[in-house]
Design an enzyme around this catalytic site. Sequence first.
Site, PDB file in Angstrom:
ATOM      1  N   HIS A 480      -7.001  26.247 -58.485  1.00 23.45           N
ATOM      2  CA  HIS A 480      -5.860  26.151 -57.563  1.00 23.45           C
ATOM      3  C   HIS A 480      -5.233  27.296 -57.339  1.00 23.45           C
ATOM      4  CE1 HIS A 480      -1.954  23.749 -57.742  1.00 23.45           C
ATOM      5  NE2 HIS A 480      -1.325  25.109 -57.703  1.00 23.45           N
ATOM      6  N   GLU A 481      -5.020  28.203 -58.029  1.00 27.75           N
ATOM      7  CA  GLU A 481      -4.439  29.639 -57.464  1.00 27.75           C
ATOM      8  C   GLU A 481      -5.140  30.314 -56.424  1.00 27.75           C
ATOM      9  OE1 GLU A 481      -1.350  29.936 -58.108  1.00 27.75           O
ATOM     10  OE2 GLU A 481      -1.169  28.590 -59.884  1.00 27.75           O
ATOM     11  N   HIS A 484      -4.516  28.870 -52.965  1.00 26.02           N
ATOM     12  CA  HIS A 484      -3.166  29.706 -52.541  1.00 26.02           C
ATOM     13  C   HIS A 484      -3.648  31.136 -51.920  1.00 26.02           C
ATOM     14  CE1 HIS A 484      -0.040  27.077 -53.680  1.00 26.02           C
ATOM     15  NE2 HIS A 484      -0.154  27.071 -55.090  1.00 26.02           N
ATOM     16  N   HIS A 487      -5.148  30.624 -48.600  1.00 20.89           N
ATOM     17  CA  HIS A 487      -4.143  30.630 -47.765  1.00 20.89           C
ATOM     18  C   HIS A 487      -3.559  31.998 -47.198  1.00 20.89           C
ATOM     19  CE1 HIS A 487      -0.679  27.634 -46.454  1.00 20.89           C
ATOM     20  NE2 HIS A 487      -1.367  27.996 -45.367  1.00 20.89           N
TER      21      HIS A 487
END
Length: 689
Positions: A480-481, A484, A487
Amino acid sequence: MNEQAERTNPFFLPYDTPHEVAPFDRIRLEDYEEAMLEGIRRDDEQIEQVINNPEKPTFDNTIINVDDEKDGDHYYDLLGRVTTVFFNLLSAETNDEMDALAQKMSPILTKHANDIRLNEKLFQRISYVYRHHRKLTPEEKMLLDNCYEGFVRSGALLDAAGKERLRQLTEEASILGLQFSQNLLKENKAFTLHITDEAQLDGLPETAREAAALAAREQEKEGWVFTLDFPSYSPFMTYSTQRELRRQLYMAKNTECIHDNTENNLEICKRLINLRREVAQLLGHKSYADYVLKRRMAGSVRHVYKLLNDLVKAYKPTALKEVKEIEQLARQMEGPDFELQPWDFGFYAHKLKLKRYNIDAEMLRPYFELSKVIDGVFGLAHRLYGITFKENPDIPVYHPDVKAYEVFDQDGSFLAVFYADFHPRKGKQGGAWMTEYQGQWIDREGVNHRPHVSVVMNLTKPTDEKPALLTLGEVETFLHEFGHSLHGMFANTRFESLSGTSVWWDFVELPSQFMENFAIEKEFLRTFAFHYQTGEPLPDVLIRRIVRSRNFNVAYACMRQVSFGLLDMAYYTKKDEFTDDIIAFEKKAWQKAMVMPQLPDTCMTVQFSHIMSGGYAAGYYSYKWAEVLDADAFSVFKRRGIFDQATARSFRENILSKGGTENPMTLYKRFRGGEPTIKALLKRNGIKR
């Protein structure tokens, strides 16, 4: 001349480090305040130059110099440089002195931000450009719109009395938000469950016992110590047969910051809710939620409630069934009069999952050794996007636990610096997050300044006996992190304020939640999930059980997230002064999504960092909003192949690299070919076939 006299504040100099990363090894506590105050002075000087420019206001001489100073004439944005380091470390590596400095500087920094946003002469120039601009690129137009809207939403159209009131409200809110976080960290770290009788460890797996023994030794105590940090708390609540100890741990966790002490957050929460409501109403909105949602994909309070209510309708019947099945098993084991309590849920849910699927987090841990998981996650990024990671020990870090990597693109060019901070420690907030020490931007000479991205987590620590062995849930957190961070790393925009994760809040979770989908894919697991002792791959039978058990209690988990969204909206749709008792209000606000009885003396609000101090106020629904997007997006990969490079290239080019340069729905439709629907999520969760 003595050393102190010779020394220059490192924030004032070129960093002279690999890729100009922050020189953590040279920064001292006293450097922060000095650099912040000088940064404020330089900002003021820059603003004076802009507003006193005799030339007609233009995009270049006004908007760029105000809203994206790094493309202006300064060598760097000093205030941004120092505050980025300071506030990142305030979450990842703080201490009492840092906390005190934050309390001192926070109102000064807020006043400075207000001084800029409420400067009438500056806004006149910005407004002129907004009304008279010609021939801007789409990215320039987005920067202009954001700049103008940012000033309006910060009070530029208010009269003098309104501006003064806004200053008071925002400065008070900044102090209280900081106090909220500091109180929560202190409460979290203050509690320990100290066990000296080995019989009270009954049911706990070896990994949990070893971690607790290590924690005790670190505190110079005999026996075992359990804390409220997730890697300690979660296994205890899942495996311990000691119901009374589970109750103690649960109540400690769920009564944080409501005790009669200096860390009580009840009045702070009440005041923050009212401050935000008053700010919104001062700016012409009915409620804080109306103010926030004007710049979100959801667009309105009505659309948020439609999503949350649709999820309640779709998932609650299944969630009630899930709870009933767990209650039935508990009564089979304990007797017909047994009453399931919140501190029992994880324990008996685990028993049911084990009975139904013969799968357990501890069965999988030996296959998720952290260094191999790192290889797997980096390898996934390589297979999808062609990027590679190389650890560089010459890059300074802020704690020995932190690893620093250089990231290279498919063509071998430098892409980013990536910091990874994996384990809990005393000065670190709980949870997991991604942040940046430098965003990406392209300067006037065309030089592409690449980002410095950081992922901070609280994963299981290594012990004297074993390396760090993760649960599947922790692998998902890492993914999940890391989503990020991709991105951030793939950002390729002209202006830093539009790059990377600088997108509308209900779009920012798409790249992160998208990556979680890979956690149960056999093709991905086969690349890294090997037993840390034998080297044997994760057996097919366990992978099949993982997949079969994927939706175990999925509806219960959904209702938990929806309840948080309902609570958030209940606070921030208030149109009148909030005077209710926080605890009682909370129980009523999320009742629609509750599937178990509530305890009268627990409280989530006072530790709900997302909506009180973390930027998610009136925005917690974003996780479910983005889940609709991520399920829809991943369905394309499932159809074409989870490692399909053409699809990954489209995802990178249309979403990950674009930041906030266009409306997020425009970006999503360009990747997907149409708007998302909830169908893929319902199918993935087994709610509809």
